[in-house]
Scaffold this motif. Structure first.
Motif, PDB file in Angstrom:
ATOM      1  N   GLU A  13      33.370 -66.615  -8.807  1.00  0.00           N
ATOM      2  CA  GLU A  13      33.067 -67.499 -10.113  1.00  0.00           C
ATOM      3  C   GLU A  13      33.204 -68.732  -9.974  1.00  0.00           C
ATOM      4  N   LEU A  14      34.356 -69.103  -8.907  1.00  0.00           N
ATOM      5  CA  LEU A  14      34.511 -70.443  -8.779  1.00  0.00           C
ATOM      6  C   LEU A  14      33.174 -71.026  -8.213  1.00  0.00           C
ATOM      7  N   LEU A  15      32.384 -70.512  -7.499  1.00  0.00           N
ATOM      8  CA  LEU A  15      31.181 -70.977  -6.748  1.00  0.00           C
ATOM      9  C   LEU A  15      30.015 -71.112  -7.932  1.00  0.00           C
ATOM     10  N   VAL A  16      30.057 -70.047  -8.908  1.00  0.00           N
ATOM     11  CA  VAL A  16      28.833 -70.163  -9.734  1.00  0.00           C
ATOM     12  C   VAL A  16      29.345 -71.362 -10.643  1.00  0.00           C
ATOM     13  N   THR A  17      30.927 -71.500 -11.077  1.00  0.00           N
ATOM     14  CA  THR A  17      31.066 -72.835 -11.815  1.00  0.00           C
ATOM     15  C   THR A  17      30.711 -74.081 -11.139  1.00  0.00           C
ATOM     16  N   ALA A  18      31.100 -73.933  -9.657  1.00  0.00           N
ATOM     17  CA  ALA A  18      30.752 -75.368  -8.863  1.00  0.00           C
ATOM     18  C   ALA A  18      29.081 -75.443  -9.083  1.00  0.00           C
ATOM     19  N   GLY A  19      28.353 -74.710  -9.046  1.00  0.00           N
ATOM     20  CA  GLY A  19      26.980 -74.560  -8.937  1.00  0.00           C
ATOM     21  C   GLY A  19      26.579 -75.264 -10.438  1.00  0.00           C
ATOM     22  N   VAL A  20      27.113 -74.677 -11.363  1.00  0.00           N
ATOM     23  CA  VAL A  20      26.627 -75.172 -12.999  1.00  0.00           C
ATOM     24  C   VAL A  20      27.121 -76.572 -12.994  1.00  0.00           C
ATOM     25  N   LEU A  21      28.175 -77.068 -12.354  1.00  0.00           N
ATOM     26  CA  LEU A  21      28.919 -78.428 -12.663  1.00  0.00           C
ATOM     27  C   LEU A  21      27.911 -79.397 -11.779  1.00  0.00           C
ATOM     28  N   VAL A  22      27.372 -79.026 -10.737  1.00  0.00           N
ATOM     29  CA  VAL A  22      26.440 -79.928 -10.255  1.00  0.00           C
ATOM     30  C   VAL A  22      25.174 -80.111 -10.938  1.00  0.00           C
ATOM     31  N   LEU A  23      24.678 -78.866 -11.427  1.00  0.00           N
ATOM     32  CA  LEU A  23      23.637 -79.080 -12.300  1.00  0.00           C
ATOM     33  C   LEU A  23      23.815 -79.975 -13.535  1.00  0.00           C
ATOM     34  N   LEU A  24      24.917 -79.555 -14.050  1.00  0.00           N
ATOM     35  CA  LEU A  24      25.320 -80.578 -15.166  1.00  0.00           C
ATOM     36  C   LEU A  24      25.379 -82.274 -14.917  1.00  0.00           C
ATOM     37  N   PHE A  25      25.877 -82.343 -13.620  1.00  0.00           N
ATOM     38  CA  PHE A  25      25.850 -83.625 -13.115  1.00  0.00           C
ATOM     39  C   PHE A  25      24.471 -84.300 -12.911  1.00  0.00           C
ATOM     40  N   LEU A  26      23.581 -83.432 -12.393  1.00  0.00           N
ATOM     41  CA  LEU A  26      22.412 -84.167 -12.424  1.00  0.00           C
ATOM     42  C   LEU A  26      21.831 -84.444 -13.589  1.00  0.00           C
ATOM     43  N   ALA A  27      21.880 -83.529 -14.795  1.00  0.00           N
ATOM     44  CA  ALA A  27      21.252 -83.375 -16.060  1.00  0.00           C
ATOM     45  C   ALA A  27      21.840 -85.044 -16.529  1.00  0.00           C
ATOM     46  N   TRP A  28      23.130 -84.974 -16.223  1.00  0.00           N
ATOM     47  CA  TRP A  28      23.985 -86.286 -16.967  1.00  0.00           C
ATOM     48  C   TRP A  28      23.219 -87.426 -16.140  1.00  0.00           C
ATOM     49  N   GLN A  29      23.164 -87.538 -14.919  1.00  0.00           N
ATOM     50  CA  GLN A  29      22.903 -88.664 -14.290  1.00  0.00           C
ATOM     51  C   GLN A  29      21.176 -89.065 -14.230  1.00  0.00           C
ATOM     52  N   LEU A  30      20.455 -88.161 -14.679  1.00  0.00           N
ATOM     53  CA  LEU A  30      19.006 -88.356 -14.547  1.00  0.00           C
ATOM     54  C   LEU A  30      18.588 -88.429 -15.855  1.00  0.00           C
ATOM     55  N   TRP A  31      19.383 -87.728 -16.799  1.00  0.00           N
ATOM     56  CA  TRP A  31      18.592 -87.749 -18.190  1.00  0.00           C
ATOM     57  C   TRP A  31      19.625 -88.574 -19.043  1.00  0.00           C
ATOM     58  N   TRP A  32      20.846 -88.141 -19.235  1.00  0.00           N
ATOM     59  CA  TRP A  32      21.720 -88.720 -20.159  1.00  0.00           C
ATOM     60  C   TRP A  32      22.020 -90.149 -20.057  1.00  0.00           C
ATOM     61  N   THR A  33      22.291 -90.659 -18.669  1.00  0.00           N
ATOM     62  CA  THR A  33      22.538 -91.967 -18.565  1.00  0.00           C
ATOM     63  C   THR A  33      21.365 -92.924 -19.002  1.00  0.00           C
ATOM     64  N   ASP A  34      20.022 -92.377 -18.764  1.00  0.00           N
ATOM     65  CA  ASP A  34      18.803 -93.043 -19.404  1.00  0.00           C
ATOM     66  C   ASP A  34      19.101 -93.321 -20.966  1.00  0.00           C
ATOM     67  N   VAL A  35      19.371 -92.178 -21.556  1.00  0.00           N
ATOM     68  CA  VAL A  35      19.296 -92.021 -23.107  1.00  0.00           C
ATOM     69  C   VAL A  35      20.328 -93.001 -23.488  1.00  0.00           C
ATOM     70  N   VAL A  36      21.803 -93.140 -22.846  1.00  0.00           N
ATOM     71  CA  VAL A  36      22.616 -93.840 -23.451  1.00  0.00           C
ATOM     72  C   VAL A  36      22.477 -95.352 -23.166  1.00  0.00           C
ATOM     73  N   ALA A  37      21.931 -95.589 -21.747  1.00  0.00           N
ATOM     74  CA  ALA A  37      21.543 -97.087 -21.723  1.00  0.00           C
ATOM     75  C   ALA A  37      20.368 -97.650 -22.382  1.00  0.00           C
ATOM     76  N   ASP A  38      19.479 -96.821 -22.416  1.00  0.00           N
ATOM     77  CA  ASP A  38      18.129 -97.320 -23.216  1.00  0.00           C
ATOM     78  C   ASP A  38      18.788 -97.794 -24.566  1.00  0.00           C
ATOM     79  N   ARG A  39      19.522 -97.020 -25.476  1.00  0.00           N
ATOM     80  CA  ARG A  39      19.825 -97.378 -26.539  1.00  0.00           C
ATOM     81  C   ARG A  39      20.783 -98.507 -26.631  1.00  0.00           C
ATOM     82  N   ALA A  40      21.798 -98.782 -25.579  1.00  0.00           N
ATOM     83  CA  ALA A  40      22.586 -99.784 -25.428  1.00  0.00           C
ATOM     84  C   ALA A  40      22.156-101.055 -25.170  1.00  0.00           C
ATOM     85  N   GLN A  41      20.998-101.069 -24.224  1.00  0.00           N
ATOM     86  CA  GLN A  41      20.454-102.115 -23.595  1.00  0.00           C
ATOM     87  C   GLN A  41      19.485-102.832 -24.990  1.00  0.00           C
TER      88      GLN A  41
END
Lengths: 248, 55
Positions: A13-41
């Protein structure tokens, strides 16, 4: 036996959770930061331009504002406004950048400083670098990926491409003179005379830095440009902007 | 781990699923707002400035 089972199950369960967290981080870094920064800029740019228009008495929504007639000292006043931003605090917006080659709607704020937090909000102006249009090197850094990725197409810039920097008083048009890929420690690219540290500048340069290759910190992609013209802001956007319909 | 969580949650199946969903959303939100922005600067793919890193 059941103890072993539950331990193995827990680790799984821990390993699966870690995997999900890494995927979430990628989604945040590659997509969400763009969304937020585009709006702010976008917001920062709009607010800045509105404020400059209001300061210059050009705002159409403010009929009460005293209308200034174009005068010879307007230029001097513009210069004064420009040097006022010297005292800008980290993160404070001091210019608006447009690069027609990046697209007609490509508009980004230039903020004081190149700290991590500042670069999430826009293009960062290196501490100690001169201001737009001044003799020396107007050196800026921008993300090529994530956080709005202002300099994403930086590698597409070719010699003679225009980079327009708008300040409270003026439009400065720079022309790209070349690009290079350097090591992260090669600070001479942002020297007052690029790549000639210690030399006294006689021309106004612009240097843009970003990461290279994309998503890596191994090298830096650097573009140099030279000032072509400076025109007062009230004279309207320069022709290079009008040509792509990105004026305003 | 998750089995224990499931047993701790009260109420019928639908309610438990709803609570799990809310918990998951809260966890994702916490990651997006606090955890990831804190971790990101320590990762190597966001460096874009030239700096004097002389020893």
């Amino acid at each position: 036996m059941s103890a072993v089972r539950s331990v193995v199950g827990g680790v799984g369960e821990l390993l699966v959770t870690a995997g999900v967290l890494v995927l979430l981080f990628l989604a945040w870094q590659l997509w969400w930061t763009d969304v937020v920064a585009d709006r702010a800029q976008g917001r920062t740019t709009e607010a800045l331009l509105e404020q400059w228009d209001a300061d210059a008495g050009l705002a159409t929504e403010a009929p009460d504002a005293p209308q200034q007639q174009p005068q010879p000292q307007q230029q001097a006043q513009a210069q004064q406004q420009d040097s006022a931003v010297l005292a800008a605090l980290p993160g404070e917006a001091l210019a608006v950048m447009r690069v027609p080659a990046f697209g007609a709607d490509w508009v980004r704020p230039v903020l004081a400083g190149t700290g991590t937090a500042v670069l999430r909000q826009g293009v960062g102006h290196y501490d100690g670098a001169v201001l737009p249009g001044e003799v020396g090197n107007f050196a800026v850094a921008g993300h090529r990926t994530t956080y709005g990725a202002p300099f994403n197409p930086i590698a597409d810039l070719v010699v003679d491409d225009a980079v327009v920097v708008e300040t409270p008083g003026e439009y400065h048009v720079y022309r790209v003179t070349g690009s290079e890929i350097v090591r992260p420690s090669d600070v001479e690219v942002i020297a007052p005379v690029p790549n000639r540290p210690g030399e006294e500048p006689t021309q106004a340069f612009l240097t843009m830095t970003s990461c290279h290759p994309m998503f890596s910190a191994r090298e830096r992609f650097v573009v140099h440009a030279l000032l072509e013209s400076s025109t007062p802001r009230e004279a309207g956007p320069p022709a290079v902007l009008a040509a792509v319909g990105g004026a305003g | 781990m998750y089995g224990a969580l499931w047993r701790v949650l009260p109420g019928p199946l639908v309610l438990r699923l709803l609570m799990l969903l809310l918990l998951a959303l809260a966890a994702v939100a916490a990651c997006f707002v606090w955890v990831f922005p804190t971790v990101a600067p320590y990762l190597p793919f966001n460096e874009i400035t030239v700096e004097d890193t002389a020893p």
